[in-house]
Write an enzyme that holds these catalytic residues in place. Structure first.
Site, PDB file in Angstrom:
ATOM      1  N   GLU A 217      57.609  42.770  23.106  1.00 34.21           N
ATOM      2  CA  GLU A 217      59.205  42.713  22.535  1.00 34.21           C
ATOM      3  C   GLU A 217      59.203  42.122  21.218  1.00 34.21           C
ATOM      4  OE1 GLU A 217      61.498  38.936  24.152  1.00 34.21           O
ATOM      5  OE2 GLU A 217      61.026  40.335  25.641  1.00 34.21           O
TER       6      GLU A 217
ATOM      7  N   GLU B  52      68.411  58.590  36.139  1.00 35.57           N
ATOM      8  CA  GLU B  52      69.677  58.816  37.005  1.00 35.57           C
ATOM      9  C   GLU B  52      70.210  60.419  36.600  1.00 35.57           C
ATOM     10  OE1 GLU B  52      69.967  58.195  40.046  1.00 35.57           O
ATOM     11  OE2 GLU B  52      69.138  56.130  40.194  1.00 35.57           O
TER      12      GLU B  52
END
Length: 305
Positions: free
Chosen positions: A116, A85
């Protein structure tokens, strides 16, 4: 069964929602919302720590450094969201704020099995992005113990970067690798272990604060207007012109003329109108002011900013 996860606050059952499966849709939502009320107050208590992290990010940006978020699953996606953004909102180069996620681009949409759990992969991703002492690396993990994130934080520290940790539990292994640790402990989730709820909301609030504060402090905001936005589509062109109008109280035709002469650069157009100068002079004033609109206007002798 005594797995270490069972000791985490985020993995505890929530007594207040133990009957949630017996409720209708509206009752479920009221209960979830009631739980969410605690998130903002938790983050409020952490502002001194979040502000220190933002100061580090400002220092990094001013020295040509970058901000990296590192996470897995939901935490990784939130980091990527915040990073993605920044270019349209503040006109930043895409390299300035980046999000790394265990499993890479594919993991934004689909889980990547085992990614992960690899500390080595986290360290490798840090090396691949050329982290240096100029950069800030922020590891995000609700549990505070995701191997990918810890591996990235450890390696970033070895390379001299400033390392921040954001988690939702107390006393986690993040303590070993973070120079600054932000523990947003929001308590058990409405659905046990579903850390995409309160934990993730707290993470999102913190990242909003970090980048918004940092962008304000490097001159990307004038008053409370996003004056460095990139007008890359019809909506953003309209917003850019509206921002110029709000910042200057100029007539529509004057705003349009300044926007065109400034090649769509909102800051330049504002300084042109407020300081009464042409585009070239406005750019010079902005350069002398480090990109801060208010200072650029002052440099030309305008009393009202």
């Amino acid at each position: 069964m005594n797995h270490i996860l069972s000791n985490l606050i985020t993995e505890q059952p929530n007594a207040k929602t133990s009957h949630i499966d017996q409720l209708d849709s509206q009752q479920i939502m009221y209960l979830i919302n009631e739980q969410d009320q605690s998130v903002a107050s938790c983050v409020h208590e952490l502002i001194p720590l979040i502000a220190k992290a933002a100061d580090w990010v400002v220092d990094a940006f001013n020295e040509g450094g970058r901000l990296f978020y590192v996470g897995a699953g939901t935490s990784g996606r939130i980091g990527i969201l915040d990073a993605s953004e920044c270019p349209p909102t503040y006109g930043t180069d895409p390299s300035m704020v980046q999000g790394l996620i265990a499993g890479g681009f594919k993991a934004i949409k689909d889980p990547v099995e085992g990614a992960e759990d690899s500390a080595e992969l986290g360290a490798q991703n840090i090396d691949e992005h050329g982290i240096t002492s100029k950069d800030v690396v922020i590891g995000i993990a609700a549990s505070g113990r995701t191997p990918y994130v810890l591996g990235a934080m450890k390696r970033a520290g070895e390379l001299g970067a400033r390392v921040v940790g954001i988690c939702n539990n107390h006393g986690t292994p993040m303590t070993l690798h973070a120079q600054l640790l932000i523990e947003a402990v929001v308590g058990p989730e409405a659905i046990m272990g579903s850390t995409r709820m309160k934990s993730a909301t707290a993470q999102k609030l913190i990242l909003n604060m970090l980048t918004t504060t940092s962008m304000i402090r490097i001159g990307k905001v004038y008053r409370n207007l996003m004056v460095d936005l990139n007008p890359s589509n019809e909506k953003l062109v309209y917003r850019a012109k509206r921002i110029i109008e709000m910042a200057t109280d100029a007539a529509e035709d004057q705003v349009e003329q300044a926007f065109q002469e400034a090649d769509g650069h909102v800051k330049t157009a504002i300084v042109m109108i407020r300081a009464g100068v042409d585009a070239e002079e406005a750019k010079k004033l902005l350069e002398l002011s480090g990109g801060f609109v208010s200072q650029a206007i002052k440099k030309n002798g305008a009393k009202k900013i």
